[in-house]
Write a protein that holds these residues in place. Structure first.
Motif, PDB file in Angstrom:
ATOM      1  N   ARG A 275      -2.035   7.682  -2.871  1.00 26.82           N
ATOM      2  CA  ARG A 275      -2.304   7.532  -1.447  1.00 26.82           C
ATOM      3  C   ARG A 275      -1.408   8.472  -0.627  1.00 26.82           C
ATOM      4  O   ARG A 275      -1.855   9.112   0.325  1.00 26.82           O
TER       5      ARG A 275
ATOM      6  N   ASP B 246      -9.456   3.956  -5.091  1.00 23.04           N
ATOM      7  CA  ASP B 246     -10.482   4.527  -4.223  1.00 23.04           C
ATOM      8  C   ASP B 246     -11.891   4.264  -4.759  1.00 23.04           C
ATOM      9  O   ASP B 246     -12.816   4.011  -3.994  1.00 23.04           O
TER      10      ASP B 246
ATOM     11  N   VAL C 243      -2.985  -3.379   4.489  1.00 23.33           N
ATOM     12  CA  VAL C 243      -4.186  -2.557   4.620  1.00 23.33           C
ATOM     13  C   VAL C 243      -4.119  -1.423   3.601  1.00 23.33           C
ATOM     14  O   VAL C 243      -3.228  -0.579   3.645  1.00 23.33           O
ATOM     15  N   TYR C 244      -5.061  -1.434   2.674  1.00 26.37           N
ATOM     16  CA  TYR C 244      -5.124  -0.383   1.655  1.00 26.37           C
ATOM     17  C   TYR C 244      -6.092   0.697   2.129  1.00 26.37           C
ATOM     18  O   TYR C 244      -7.298   0.562   2.027  1.00 26.37           O
ATOM     19  N   THR C 245      -5.515   1.758   2.686  1.00 16.99           N
ATOM     20  CA  THR C 245      -6.350   2.872   3.103  1.00 16.99           C
ATOM     21  C   THR C 245      -6.806   3.619   1.854  1.00 16.99           C
ATOM     22  O   THR C 245      -6.021   3.864   0.941  1.00 16.99           O
ATOM     23  N   ASN C 246      -8.059   3.947   1.814  1.00 19.15           N
ATOM     24  CA  ASN C 246      -8.615   4.617   0.646  1.00 19.15           C
ATOM     25  C   ASN C 246      -9.208   5.957   1.032  1.00 19.15           C
ATOM     26  O   ASN C 246      -9.589   6.193   2.172  1.00 19.15           O
ATOM     27  N   ILE C 247      -9.278   6.839   0.036  1.00 25.18           N
ATOM     28  CA  ILE C 247      -9.834   8.164   0.245  1.00 25.18           C
ATOM     29  C   ILE C 247     -11.271   8.165  -0.269  1.00 25.18           C
ATOM     30  O   ILE C 247     -11.525   7.799  -1.417  1.00 25.18           O
ATOM     31  N   SER C 248     -12.176   8.576   0.578  1.00 24.65           N
ATOM     32  CA  SER C 248     -13.591   8.636   0.203  1.00 24.65           C
ATOM     33  C   SER C 248     -14.025  10.091   0.104  1.00 24.65           C
ATOM     34  O   SER C 248     -13.535  10.954   0.841  1.00 24.65           O
TER      35      SER C 248
ATOM     36  N   LYS D 158     -17.200   1.426  -3.003  1.00 30.08           N
ATOM     37  CA  LYS D 158     -16.214   1.908  -3.970  1.00 30.08           C
ATOM     38  C   LYS D 158     -16.744   1.908  -5.404  1.00 30.08           C
ATOM     39  O   LYS D 158     -16.024   2.299  -6.320  1.00 30.08           O
TER      40      LYS D 158
ATOM     41  N   PRO E 164       0.794  -1.231   0.000  1.00 25.35           N
ATOM     42  CA  PRO E 164       0.000   0.000   0.000  1.00 25.35           C
ATOM     43  C   PRO E 164       0.827   1.283   0.000  1.00 25.35           C
ATOM     44  O   PRO E 164       0.462   2.263  -0.639  1.00 25.35           O
ATOM     45  N   GLU E 165       1.953   1.283   0.702  1.00 22.13           N
ATOM     46  CA  GLU E 165       2.759   2.497   0.826  1.00 22.13           C
ATOM     47  C   GLU E 165       4.155   2.354   0.236  1.00 22.13           C
ATOM     48  O   GLU E 165       4.950   3.287   0.326  1.00 22.13           O
TER      49      GLU E 165
END
Length: 554
Positions: free
Chosen positions: A379, A409, A236-241, A449, A101-102
């Motif tokens: 991200r 996202d 963990v793929y943090t997503n922007i909403s 999503k 993810p990062e």
């Protein structure tokens, strides 16, 4: 007479003895167990440096690992298909790439694992991955047996508990249930086995010594549950909403001057919170693009409370773009991502919208890798990443919408062009087509999503002497055409649209109309399934009344 009687008695006695012997022989062969052992090398189907693979307790017959310098290696192709699709091989750079993810991790032929062995080996026109490397990045457990002629590795991806028992007496582990089956190995008293399947008299078990076979139930003691525990940390793929239902409209821009029309085109729009101008048009296989971005456009949109997600496409200027080449090169991917991030900062963009269409199947794996790598940069920079797709279909599975749904996202499904110019006449987006597209997408993409695209256009079909042509028309223009030409439209409940025909000389005109009622039904589907929002193609094709229907549900 006495001699004859004596002979008969002797004959009967001999026959009885022979019959008894034959019966005994038959009984012996029917009920006495076979003790013939089977050669493990033959059973596992291995020789030389080949390693048998047992996946979730099933011996694979068409796939083998390899023992290289004392370590087990698995083919990258097989690992991608069965265990972990994120191991990516860059053929141009001869690098193995893994995207987190990062972070993006790179390895070349000189990169060694903690055991001092190469992380991958190129042999026999294949890339082979160190089994330990696969375990480090995959939620699996492995158990290997390489000190025997029958080299084998057990790989398990399932974590449900299974029954376990200790043998109360020694027994023979057989290939199949039944005493006539060949013997795999001898089992000793007190050995523990995992019970995979229980039958009336036999059970299929897995031994601690690396065999799977059948043993008599009378040899098994009291059963208990054996639990497996995983220490794997799933990335963990943090997503922007956006934080609210998305109402996106695409704005097709072919020149800097066209940017000036945004305010006028948006003057009647209601509920739109994202505008997606077609600003970045790929031009070659090196990662270059033509940019039509405008800072004033962004400022005006922001003043209206609207985010700007700039579109990246491969077709407006893409005559020389070959996706299977562009996305297969690390240098090209990096150059494109770096440029997009710089422009996102320069123009203060809120998002990037990828619209990469009509790529070859061979380009799919590379395009998906590009999405992974782009998602890392987005991200970090706080930029929303959305991906445009056609509705799911067998011929386009290589777009890997499921992986898109993990790393991006938003996934936008362009639920239109059911019938397109050059094909058979029909609706642009019948209700059944849209419904199936939504249902199929929800099987692989989370609803929070998933943005569903709807058309602000239709096609007027003309049939003339066997020739068929189609003209795309915005809804406003189509309504005007119907009015001026006196076409009568009738509602088709199944299609969820108005349909009309009109004869003019030798020509037959046919129209499957998109308008308020048909789009309301599509919007009902979107909100019934609680999707993330709606995307509309395109700004300027609509009549103002449509915004009362398309706007997000309150």
């Amino acid at each position: 007479m006495k001699k004859i009687l004596k002979s008969v008695c002797i004959f009967i006695a001999i026959f009885t003895i022979l019959g008894g012997t034959a019966a005994g022989f038959f009984i012996y062969h029917k009920y006495m167990p076979v003790n013939d052992p089977i050669d493990p090398v033959e059973w596992f189907g291995v020789a030389g440096d080949r390693v048998a693979i047992v996946l979730n307790n099933e011996l694979l017959t068409d796939e083998k690992g390899r023992l290289i310098d004392g370590e087990i290696y698995l083919s990258l192709e097989w690992v991608n298909q069965q265990l972990n699709e994120r191991f990516y091989w860059d053929q141009e750079e001869k690098e193995l790439i893994y995207t987190l993810p990062e972070e993006i991790i790179y390895a070349d032929a000189s990169t060694m694992g903690s055991n001092g062995k190469p992380l991958f080996v190129e042999q026999e026109d294949k890339v082979w991955l160190l089994a330990g490397l696969v375990v480090n990045y995959t939620d699996v457990r492995i158990e290997s047996f390489v000190d025997e002629a029958a080299k084998r590795i057990f790989i398990d991806t399932e974590w449900e508990s299974v029954p376990e028992a200790r043998l109360t007496k020694a027994g023979k582990l057989r290939v199949r249930g039944g005493i006539k089956s060949a013997v795999l190995t001898e089992m000793t008293e007190e050995e523990n086995v995992l019970i995979l399947e229980t039958m009336e008299n036999w059970s299929k078990v897995r031994t601690r010594t690396g065999y799977i076979g059948y043993i008599q139930n009378r040899c098994l003691g009291v059963q208990s549950e054996h639990h497996f525990f995983s220490n794997f940390q799933e990335p963990v793929y943090t997503n922007i909403s956006l934080g609210e239902p998305v109402c996106l409209v695409w704005h097709q821009v072919f020149s800097q001057q066209a940017n000036q029309a945004m305010e006028q085109l948006m003057s009647s729009a209601k509920g739109v919170n994202v505008i997606a101008p077609t600003w970045f048009m790929l031009t070659d296989n090196e990662g270059n693009y033509e940019c039509l971005a405008d800072k004033d456009y962004v400022n005006k949109a922001h003043a209206m409370g609207i985010q700007v997600w700039a579109v990246v496409d491969n077709f407006n200027k893409g005559d020389n773009v070959q996706s299977e080449i562009l996305f297969a090169r690390r240098t090209s991917r990096e150059k494109l991502i770096k440029s997009l991030m710089e422009d996102a900062k320069t123009y203060q963009l809120d998002g990037i919208n990828l619209d990469i269409e009509s790529i070859k199947e061979e380009a799919g794996v590379h395009y998906v890798q590009f999405i992974r790598e782009l998602s890392v940069s987005c991200r970090k920079e706080g930029i929303i990443l959305s991906i445009d797709n056609t509705v799911p279909a067998p011929y386009s599975t290589f777009y890997n919408r499921e992986e898109q749904g993990r790393v991006a996202d938003y996934v936008i499904i362009m639920a239109y062009d059911e019938h397109h110019a050059g094909g058979e006449p029909g609706s642009v987006a019948s209700l059944g087509y849209v419904k199936k597209g939504i249902e199929d997408t929800l099987k692989i993409v989370p609803k929070e999503k998933f943005i569903n695209g709807i058309p602000f256009y239709t096609r007027l079909w003309k049939e003339d002497g066997g020739d068929v042509s189609a003209t795309s028309m915005g809804i406003a223009a189509a309504k005007e055409w119907v009015k001026n030409n006196g076409m009568i439209l009738e509602w088709d409940e199944e299609l969820g649209q108005y349909y009309g025909e009109l004869e003019d000389g030798n020509s037959l005109y046919r129209l499957w109309m998109e308008e308020e009622k048909s789009l309301r039904k599509k919007m009902d589907l979107i909100w019934e399934h609680r999707l993330a929002g709606v995307a509309c193609w395109k700004l300027g094709f609509e009549n103002p009344e449509l915004w009362n229907i398309v706007r997000p549900k309150e």
